[in-house]
Scaffold this active site. Structure first.
Site, short mmCIF file in Angstrom:
data_model
loop_
_atom_site.label_atom_id
_atom_site.label_comp_id
_atom_site.label_asym_id
_atom_site.label_seq_id
_atom_site.Cartn_x
_atom_site.Cartn_y
_atom_site.Cartn_z
N CYS A 43 33.97 31.00 41.20
CA CYS A 43 34.03 31.86 42.38
C CYS A 43 33.23 31.18 43.50
O CYS A 43 32.02 30.95 43.36
CB CYS A 43 33.42 33.21 42.01
SG CYS A 43 33.30 34.35 43.39
N CYS A 67 38.38 29.71 48.18
CA CYS A 67 38.28 30.91 47.33
C CYS A 67 39.26 30.71 46.18
O CYS A 67 40.42 30.32 46.41
CB CYS A 67 38.66 32.15 48.13
SG CYS A 67 38.88 33.64 47.12
N1 DGL Z 1 37.44 34.34 43.85
C1 DGL Z 1 36.38 34.49 44.72
C2 DGL Z 1 35.98 33.27 45.50
O1 DGL Z 1 36.26 32.19 45.05
C3 DGL Z 1 35.98 35.80 45.24
C4 DGL Z 1 36.92 36.56 46.08
C5 DGL Z 1 36.36 37.93 46.36
O2 DGL Z 1 36.05 38.61 45.37
O3 DGL Z 1 36.21 38.29 47.52
O4 DGL Z 1 35.38 33.35 46.54
#
Ligand code: DGL
Length: 310
Positions: free
Chosen positions: A82, A187
Site C-alpha cells: 500500500c 496506489c
Molecule cells: N492501495 C492503497 C495505496 O496503495 C490505498 C488506497 C486507499 O485505501 O485509499 O495507496
C-alpha cells in the site's frame, strides 16, 4: 486449517495489495522456486478502506492493529502493499519492529529517466506525505528535463474497490485531463485498471509491483533464518543488517540476477488476469475480518489456490 507461522505478510487497506501479492507469486514461481513453500499471508483492511482520505493518526491506528496479528504469526517480513501506508508510516514501523518491512514506492524514477511529461496518480494521503515529496524532488534533480505533475485521485481507490467485478466500469471522471508521456500509478488499487489508464492516455503506465517483488526476495531470507533460530519478532529497533540482506540461493538454485529478473514479464499479474504458470501454486492465508472479500477477489482476479483460516 491452522496457519503456519514465519511467513511473509502482505498488508493493504483493501484489495489493492492483491496485485502486489500476485506479482510476488509470479516472481517466485518464475525466479526462485525454492521459496515457493514459504507461507504468504494477506491482510486487507477493506472495512476501513480507503485509507487515502483518513488522517495520518487513523491510518497509524489501523496499521497497528494489523501488526499485532503479524507479530502473533512471527512473520519473517511484512510487505506494505500500500503506497499510502508506506508514505505515512514505513519509517516508524521499521524503527519499531525487528522484522524487515518492505514498502510500496511509486515507480517515479524508472518513469522519469525517459524524460517528458509525467503524471503521478496517488491518494490524497500519499500526495500530502513528506516521503512522496522527497521522492519527487529526487526525481526532478536527477532528471531535470522531466516535468513531473502530481495528481491526487480523490475517491478512485474506493471506486475500484466497489466496482472490481464490473469490467466495463468507466473511471475516466477520476483521471486528470492532459496528454502525458507517461503515467505512474502511486496506489496499488490503480493497478487493476492499468490497461484502462493506458488506453485513456495512450502512453506508458508504470507500477512498482515488479520492483517490490524483487525487493522482497532480497530481504526476507535472512529474516526467515533468524526466526528458525528461535528469534521471534519483537518490538525493537530493526538492525540495519537485517534490512540489507542479499538473496542466498539454496543448493541447486540459480541466483536471480537483476537483469534476468527484469526480463520476466509480469503483465498478467499486473493487469489482474490469472497468473499461475504450469499449474504451480503458492499457499496464501487470508487474515482479518475481511478475509472472505479478499479471498474471493483473489480467486476471481488471479485464479490461484487459496487457504483460509476456517
Ligand atoms: N492501495 C492503497 C495505496 O496503495 C490505498 C488506497 C486507499 O485505501 O485509499 O495507496
Amino acid at each position: 486449517m491452522g496457519i503456519p507461522k514465519g511467513g511473509i505478510a502482505f498488508f493493504d487497506s483493501g484489495i489493492g495489495g492483491l496485485t502486489v501479492l500476485s506479482s510476488y507469486e509470479q516472481y517466485i514461481i518464475d525466479v526462485a522456486r525454492a521459496h515457493k513453500d514459504v507461507p504468504l499471508y494477506y491482510y486487507g483492511d477493506n472495512k476501513r478502506a480507503p485509507y487515502g482520505n483518513l488522517s495520518e493518526e487513523r491510518i497509524r491506528r489501523n496499521v497497528k492493529r494489523a501488526f499485532r496479528v503479524f507479530c502473533r504469526l512471527k512473520v519473517c517480513a511484512v510487505v506494505l502493499a500500500c503506497n499510502t501506508v508506506t508514505a505515512v508510516c514505513a519509517e516508524e514501523l521499521r524503527e519499531k519492529y525487528s522484522f524487515p518491512i518492505i514498502g510500496a514506492e511509486p515507480a517515479v524514477l524508472p518513469a522519469a529517466k525517459h524524460g517528458g511529461k509525467i503524471v503521478i496518480l496517488a491518494t490524497n494521503a500519499t500526495c500530502a506525505s513528506k516521503r512522496f515529496h522527497s521522492l519527487c524532488e529526487t526525481a526532478r534533480k536527477k532528471f531535470p528535463r522531466t516535468d513531473i505533475k502530481i495528481y491526487p485521485c480523490e475517491g478512485l481507490a474506493g471506486e475500484i474497490e466497489a466496482h472490481i467485478q464490473d469490467a466495463e466500469y468507466d473511471y475516466s471522471q477520476f483521471l486528470p485531463l492532459g496528454s502525458p508521456d507517461s503515467v505512474v500509478l502511486g496506489c496499488t488499487h490503480y493497478v487493476y485498471i492499468k490497461d484502462k489508464i493506458q488506453r485513456h492516455y495512450g502512453c506508458d503506465v508504470y507500477d512498482g509491483n515488479e520492483g517490490i517483488a524483487h525487493r522482497i526476495l532480497t530481504v526476507f531470507e535472512e529474516s526467515c533464518q533468524k526466526n528458525r533460530d528461535g528469534r521471534p519478532p519483537t518490538e525493537k529497533k530493526c538492525s540495519k543488517k537485517g534490512e540489507t540482506t542479499t538473496f542466498h540461493p539454496r543448493k541447486g538454485e540459480e541466483k536471480p540476477t537483476k537483469a534476468k529478473a527484469n526480463k520476466r514479464s509480469y503483465k498478467n499479474a499486473k493487469t489482474g488476469v490469472k497468473c499461475t504458470k504450469n499449474n504451480q501454486k503458492v499457499p496464501v492465508f487470508f487474515l482479518g475480518r475481511c478475509r472472505k472479500i479478499n479471498q474471493n477477489t483473489y480467486k476471481q482476479m488471479f485464479g490461484v489456490k487459496i487457504f483460509s483460516k476456517n
